[in-house]
Scaffold this motif. Structure first.
Motif, mmCIF file in Angstrom:
data_model
loop_
_atom_site.group_PDB
_atom_site.id
_atom_site.type_symbol
_atom_site.label_atom_id
_atom_site.label_comp_id
_atom_site.label_asym_id
_atom_site.label_seq_id
_atom_site.Cartn_x
_atom_site.Cartn_y
_atom_site.Cartn_z
ATOM 1 N N VAL A 26 42.634 44.495 27.419
ATOM 2 C CA VAL A 26 41.401 43.928 26.903
ATOM 3 C C VAL A 26 41.371 44.081 25.380
ATOM 4 N N ARG A 27 40.818 43.080 24.708
ATOM 5 C CA ARG A 27 40.686 43.128 23.247
ATOM 6 C C ARG A 27 39.320 43.717 22.892
ATOM 7 N N SER A 28 39.233 44.288 21.711
ATOM 8 C CA SER A 28 37.969 44.880 21.249
ATOM 9 C C SER A 28 36.855 43.849 21.217
ATOM 10 N N SER A 55 33.041 44.850 41.016
ATOM 11 C CA SER A 55 33.020 43.766 41.993
ATOM 12 C C SER A 55 33.937 42.626 41.559
ATOM 13 N N VAL A 56 34.155 42.500 40.265
ATOM 14 C CA VAL A 56 35.053 41.460 39.753
ATOM 15 C C VAL A 56 36.505 41.933 39.761
ATOM 16 N N THR A 57 36.738 43.196 39.404
ATOM 17 C CA THR A 57 38.104 43.701 39.284
ATOM 18 C C THR A 57 38.692 44.188 40.608
ATOM 19 N N PHE A 58 37.851 44.458 41.592
ATOM 20 C CA PHE A 58 38.278 44.989 42.893
ATOM 21 C C PHE A 58 38.987 46.333 42.762
ATOM 22 N N ARG A 59 38.619 47.097 41.758
ATOM 23 C CA ARG A 59 39.191 48.430 41.572
ATOM 24 C C ARG A 59 38.191 49.271 40.798
ATOM 25 N N SER A 60 38.405 50.574 40.796
ATOM 26 C CA SER A 60 37.541 51.484 40.048
ATOM 27 C C SER A 60 37.894 51.409 38.567
ATOM 28 N N VAL A 61 36.876 51.262 37.735
ATOM 29 C CA VAL A 61 37.073 51.159 36.288
ATOM 30 C C VAL A 61 36.206 52.214 35.618
ATOM 31 N N ARG A 65 37.355 49.700 28.315
ATOM 32 C CA ARG A 65 38.668 49.715 27.643
ATOM 33 C C ARG A 65 39.825 49.751 28.641
ATOM 34 N N ASP A 66 39.538 50.058 29.906
ATOM 35 C CA ASP A 66 40.577 50.096 30.940
ATOM 36 C C ASP A 66 40.846 48.716 31.538
ATOM 37 N N LEU A 67 40.085 47.724 31.119
ATOM 38 C CA LEU A 67 40.219 46.388 31.692
ATOM 39 C C LEU A 67 41.451 45.671 31.165
ATOM 40 N N GLN A 68 41.834 44.641 31.883
ATOM 41 C CA GLN A 68 42.838 43.705 31.417
ATOM 42 C C GLN A 68 42.106 42.514 30.817
ATOM 43 N N ALA A 69 42.765 41.773 29.955
ATOM 44 C CA ALA A 69 42.122 40.645 29.266
ATOM 45 C C ALA A 69 41.600 39.612 30.261
ATOM 46 N N ILE A 70 42.370 39.317 31.295
ATOM 47 C CA ILE A 70 41.943 38.325 32.284
ATOM 48 C C ILE A 70 40.726 38.809 33.064
#
Length: 106
Positions: A26-28, A55-61, A65-70
């Motif tokens: 993920v970008r700032s 609910s969007v990522t289907f994983r614990s976040v 900052r732990d996200l992916q850009a998509i």
């Protein structure tokens, strides 16, 4: 069957295949935009925000900052769709009705 004509499943893979790259982080700017969209949508609680993100990522976040850009892109789309479907908070349901009633026609 004719042996000269290749079968659909006999196609050879290209010789120059490479493994897919890791997803972009993920970008700032995306993190800032997600926070702005949460504020604009009136979603201020951290628990509710976390539920939407997961609910969007289907994983614990643990953090944005732990996200992916998509994933950030998908989260932004979900938040924006929540804003457009959110009813107008001003006035009552009677004031916000879209069609005239028989009373209005009198």
């Amino acid at each position: 069957m004719n042996d000269e004509i290749p079968s659909l499943f006999d196609v050879e893979a290209p010789a120059n295949t490479s493994m897919p790259q890791d997803p972009l982080p993920v970008r700032s700017e995306q993190v800032a935009q997600i926070r702005e969209e949460f504020e604009r949508a009136g979603i201020t609680g951290q628990v509710q925000r976390k539920e939407i993100v997961e609910s969007v990522t289907f994983r614990s976040v643990a953090s944005l900052r732990d996200l992916q850009a998509i994933e950030a892109h998908r989260i932004l789309k979900v938040i924006k769709s929540m804003q457009t479907s959110k009813p107008n908070p001003k006035g009552s349901a009677w004031d916000n009705r879209e069609e005239d009633t028989w009373i209005d026609k009198l």
